[in-house]
Write a protein that holds these residues in place. Structure first.
Motif, PDB file in Angstrom:
ATOM      1  N   ASP A 148      11.647  52.653   3.343  1.00 29.60           N
ATOM      2  CA  ASP A 148      12.250  52.021   2.185  1.00 29.60           C
ATOM      3  C   ASP A 148      13.752  52.277   2.188  1.00 29.60           C
ATOM      4  O   ASP A 148      14.241  53.242   2.763  1.00 29.60           O
ATOM      5  CB  ASP A 148      11.626  52.541   0.884  1.00 29.60           C
ATOM      6  CG  ASP A 148      11.642  54.064   0.807  1.00 29.60           C
ATOM      7  OD1 ASP A 148      11.678  54.694   1.879  1.00 29.60           O
ATOM      8  OD2 ASP A 148      11.624  54.615  -0.301  1.00 29.60           O
ATOM      9  N   ASN A 149      14.492  51.397   1.575  1.00 28.30           N
ATOM     10  CA  ASN A 149      15.957  51.516   1.447  1.00 28.30           C
ATOM     11  C   ASN A 149      16.670  51.576   2.794  1.00 28.30           C
ATOM     12  O   ASN A 149      17.673  52.286   2.946  1.00 28.30           O
ATOM     13  CB  ASN A 149      16.326  52.745   0.607  1.00 28.30           C
ATOM     14  CG  ASN A 149      15.755  52.685  -0.792  1.00 28.30           C
ATOM     15  OD1 ASN A 149      15.780  51.635  -1.426  1.00 28.30           O
ATOM     16  ND2 ASN A 149      15.233  53.802  -1.276  1.00 28.30           N
ATOM     17  N   LEU A 150      16.165  50.850   3.781  1.00 29.84           N
ATOM     18  CA  LEU A 150      16.828  50.807   5.082  1.00 29.84           C
ATOM     19  C   LEU A 150      18.097  49.967   4.998  1.00 29.84           C
ATOM     20  O   LEU A 150      18.170  48.989   4.257  1.00 29.84           O
ATOM     21  CB  LEU A 150      15.908  50.193   6.146  1.00 29.84           C
ATOM     22  CG  LEU A 150      14.630  50.939   6.511  1.00 29.84           C
ATOM     23  CD1 LEU A 150      13.856  50.148   7.557  1.00 29.84           C
ATOM     24  CD2 LEU A 150      14.939  52.334   7.023  1.00 29.84           C
ATOM     25  N   THR A 151      19.101  50.354   5.774  1.00 28.85           N
ATOM     26  CA  THR A 151      20.277  49.504   5.898  1.00 28.85           C
ATOM     27  C   THR A 151      19.913  48.318   6.785  1.00 28.85           C
ATOM     28  O   THR A 151      18.912  48.352   7.521  1.00 28.85           O
ATOM     29  CB  THR A 151      21.449  50.265   6.535  1.00 28.85           C
ATOM     30  OG1 THR A 151      21.119  50.581   7.899  1.00 28.85           O
ATOM     31  CG2 THR A 151      21.753  51.551   5.780  1.00 28.85           C
ATOM     32  N   ASN A 152      20.726  47.276   6.738  1.00 25.93           N
ATOM     33  CA  ASN A 152      20.454  46.106   7.574  1.00 25.93           C
ATOM     34  C   ASN A 152      20.487  46.462   9.058  1.00 25.93           C
ATOM     35  O   ASN A 152      19.699  45.943   9.859  1.00 25.93           O
ATOM     36  CB  ASN A 152      21.457  44.996   7.281  1.00 25.93           C
ATOM     37  CG  ASN A 152      21.218  44.345   5.943  1.00 25.93           C
ATOM     38  OD1 ASN A 152      20.099  44.370   5.423  1.00 25.93           O
ATOM     39  ND2 ASN A 152      22.251  43.759   5.365  1.00 25.93           N
TER      40      ASN A 152
END
Length: 250
Positions: A148-152
């Motif tokens: 979750d909340n990964l950067t692009n």
């Protein structure tokens, strides 16, 4: 890596009595390196790397320390996240039996190590496991990641793992929303499309980035495969030849 990290790494290797190899990718001369970090110990070696560390090993976050067992099988890797020096020391204490697995895991799950850093080292390590035919270990480590909340950028790198594991639909789901933000996202999305038989979508993306994508060799090779799959063997051969020409030049 910085001089400070290099010195710390050499110190760890000496005090823990383990064999270490420091891979230099900047082609610095050995004599110049020794001026910075001091003389080498009997178990610390410096080696130069002439290839492309990103293309060949999939390593984007440096420094990264890879651990091998006596059979040269990769057993773990620690990237530059949180307290790198402290974490390596702690991990070696666990490997040499000075602390138990429970003690190490308890330490790793505390706030001593900053877990807000990028998970790129873990993703790249999983890619390394897959390429070393350790697929089961890779899948196990992948299942333990918090995605979750990964950067692009992390999403692009994770898509590479999905593609290596032939989870093409997962890669498509990850890449479609960000395909306009990264040129690599377009390439890997086109690769995923190709593998699920969406040849027209794959071709449209590839033609869109053909003039600007930096790795022409693999771009042309994939274009050749797409055209071949579409039945256009003439075009396919043209791009396979272009791919070979790029390979020879590079």
């Amino acid at each position: 890596m910085s001089v400070k990290i290099a010195k710390n790494f050499k110190k760890i290797c000496s005090t823990k009595n383990i064999y270490c190899y420091s891979m230099d990718i900047k082609q610095i001369k050995k004599d110049e390196l020794l001026k910075l970090i001091g003389d080498l110990s009997k178990n610390f070696y410096v080696t130069l790397y002439n290839g492309d560390i990103i293309e060949d090993l999939g390593i984007y976050t440096l420094p990264v320390t890879i651990f091998l067992d006596k059979n040269n099988k990769v057993i773990d890797a620690i990237g530059y996240e949180g307290q790198y020096y402290v974490k390596i020391n702690r991990y070696l204490d666990y490997l040499t039996g000075k602390i138990s697995k429970d003690e190490y895991e308890k330490y790793s799950n505390t706030s001593v190590v900053d877990r807000r850093r990028s998970i790129l080292p873990e993703i790249n390590f999983i890619k390394r496991l897959i390429r070393d035919s350790q697929k089961d270990d890779a899948i196990k480590r992948l299942s333990s990641l918090k995605l979750d909340n990964l950067t692009n950028f992390e999403k692009v790198k994770l898509s590479e793992v999905y593609i290596l594991l032939q989870r093409y639909k997962d890669a498509v789901k990850l890449l479609e929303p960000i395909s306009d933000k990264f040129i690599d996202a377009k390439f890997y999305l086109s690769l995923a499309y190709y593998n699920i038989g969406e040849y027209e979508k794959s071709l449209n993306l590839l033609k869109n980035i053909e003039k600007i994508y930096p790795n022409k060799r693999r771009l042309y090779f994939l274009l050749g495969k797409v055209y071949k799959s579409k039945g256009d063997f003439k075009k396919g051969c043209e791009y396979f030849e272009k791919s070979c020409e790029q390979n020879l030049i590079n």
